[in-house]
Design a protein around this motif. Sequence first.
Motif: not given
Length: 66
Positions: A43-66
């Motif tokens: 769980i620890l090994a999978l949650s760290i890279p997934f969390g980083i990816y999800a945060f990056y995807a959230a920023v990119q999705a918010a930037r797309e809507e500008q």
Amino acid sequence: MGMTPKSGFFLLCSCVSGIAAVGSVFELSSGIPQYGTMVTGTILALSIPFGIYAFYAAVQAAREEQ
């Protein structure tokens, strides 16, 4: 920059993943993890890279809507 449903979803996933990572660290440091060392470590090994990816995807999705 506003929050869209898509970016909000990715941010939610990032937060849940961060909580899972912190919980896993505490479980592993306690000495006897509730779900076992292998499951908690996975769980620890999978949650760290997934969390980083999800945060990056959230920023990119918010930037797309500008």
